[in-house]
Scaffold this active site. Structure first.
Site, PDB file in Angstrom:
ATOM      1  CG  MET A   1      -1.037   4.089   5.907  1.00 51.00           C
ATOM      2  SD  MET A   1      -0.739   5.053   7.618  1.00 51.00           S
ATOM      3  CE  MET A   1      -2.183   5.893   7.770  1.00 51.00           C
TER       4      MET A   1
ATOM      5  CG  HIS B   1      -4.300  -0.975  -0.868  1.00 47.30           C
ATOM      6  ND1 HIS B   1      -3.943  -0.923   0.676  1.00 47.30           N
ATOM      7  CD2 HIS B   1      -4.898  -2.074  -0.960  1.00 47.30           C
ATOM      8  CE1 HIS B   1      -4.509  -2.256   1.200  1.00 47.30           C
ATOM      9  NE2 HIS B   1      -4.862  -2.595   0.248  1.00 47.30           N
TER      10      HIS B   1
ATOM     11  CG  ASP C   1      -5.896  -5.512   2.412  1.00 47.74           C
ATOM     12  OD1 ASP C   1      -6.653  -6.575   2.932  1.00 47.74           O
ATOM     13  OD2 ASP C   1      -5.738  -5.246   1.329  1.00 47.74           O
TER      14      ASP C   1
ATOM     15  CB  SER D   1      -1.028  -0.131   1.254  1.00 52.36           C
ATOM     16  OG  SER D   1      -1.899   0.905   1.253  1.00 52.36           O
ATOM     17  CB  THR D   2       1.385   4.208   2.489  1.00 49.81           C
ATOM     18  OG1 THR D   2      -0.052   4.204   2.795  1.00 49.81           O
ATOM     19  CG2 THR D   2       1.998   5.577   2.152  1.00 49.81           C
TER      20      THR D   2
END
Length: 347
Positions: free
Chosen positions: A282, A189, A285, A162-163
């Site tokens: 973040m 993401h 997940d 993600s991030t």
């Protein structure tokens, strides 16, 4: 926080929105790239929001200087898809923490539709770990890659990020061997419209072949499939082996695609023939899904805290699922290549 945009109107709109967010305050603005560098030195802001396309010094040039000379969290403001989307992806590779797409192009009169998205990006920036940050050199374009053998995948590597993920993926995937005896599926993401550019970019950088996943695509060894933004990706059993199924089911943990959705399907279908990898990001997940993979006899790798931009997802995965290895980012590709031959082939 420093707001950088070549539009006075956008500087005002972004600044007003940021000042209305709890915990954030604009300490200055900059009208172009050169002014931005001057303001970074004069104001020493904790976070910078940076427009991608600007005259003279563009956002990438400014970002390159910031990350090499005076590193700090940077959130990019992206106008749209296309060329600007490709520049945004390059910015993420260079160390930008996240990006927010302006809802109506370069001059967006109302940013309220992305208020929560901007707030989340700034929260991520406030937590970002920039220790050991380095600029990623432009890797050579993959050339001379043979067409993958039309064989079913009997082992699968499932990756969640993600991030900070595009930068992490640009480190991991180009280091994978062309003849990897497994298929690779990735959930990053990212909104719709950017994942195809991400896949194309990673394909150019890698010897292994990278595509955006399509519904019904068959997994083949030596290929990477990236889940499309805005759609869940699951693996199902098809006549020619593991096959992609895309759907628009509700978000999980507020995201779609969700790594947990993918990982659970991988555990069901391939069990001990699967390797789950959780990279920077973040939230949590991927944690439950990695537990399912390991409970089914598969293996798990988690990125370590020191090299994660945000250690939320890897930390949650470690707490919930444990791991067979916790590794710094530069060691993850080699570990994948080392683990895969030891996994049994699915029937």
């Amino acid at each position: 926080m420093l707001v950088v945009d070549d539009s006075a109107f956008m500087r005002k709109v972004v600044g007003d929105l940021v000042d209305a967010l709890p915990g954030f305050r604009v300490v200055g603005t900059a009208r172009d790239g050169q002014h931005a560098l001057e303001q970074v030195h004069a104001l020493d802001p904790d976070i910078v929001t940076l427009d991608v396309e600007m005259p003279e010094l563009d956002g990438l040039q400014v970002l390159g200087y910031i990350m090499s000379e005076t590193p700090r969290p940077v959130v990019m403001l992206s106008a749209a898809d296309g060329v600007d989307g490709a520049l945004t992806l390059r910015a993420l590779e260079l160390g930008a923490v996240d990006f927010v797409r302006k809802p109506s192009g370069a001059i967006s009169h109302d940013l309220s539709p992305v208020r929560d998205r901007l707030h989340g990006a700034l929260e991520a920036a406030a937590q970002a770990n920039l220790r050991g940050s380095r600029l990623l050199a432009r890797l050579p374009v993959g050339a001379g890659r043979p067409t993958p053998v039309a064989a079913r995948a009997r082992r699968v590597v499932a990756i969640a990020s993600s991030t900070g993920g595009p930068r992490a993926l640009a480190d991991v995937l180009p280091a994978l061997p062309q003849a990897l005896p497994a298929a690779v599926v990735v959930v990053q993401h990212m909104p719709a419209g950017f994942t195809r550019s991400l896949a194309d970019r990673l394909n150019q950088m890698s010897d292994i072949t990278v595509h955006e996943a399509s519904d019904g695509a068959v997994l083949r060894p030596g290929e990477v499939l990236v889940a499309p933004g805005g759609r869940h990706l699951q693996l199902v059993d098809g006549p020619h082996g593991p096959t992609c199924r895309l759907d628009d089911a509700p978000t999980v943990w507020g995201v779609r695609p969700s790594a947990d959705v993918l990982f659970r399907s991988v555990a069901r279908l391939l069990g001990p023939s699967a390797l789950g990898v959780v990279l920077t990001g973040m939230g949590r997940d991927g944690a439950d899904g990695l537990a399912r993979i390991r409970e089914a006899g598969g293996k798990g790798i988690v990125q370590d805290q020191a090299t994660s931009t945000i250690w939320g997802m890897p930390h949650a995965a470690l707490d919930v699922a444990g791991a067979d290895a916790v590794l710094p980012l530069p060691g993850i590709a080699a570990a994948i290549a080392r683990f895969i031959p030891d996994l049994p082939e699915a029937r």
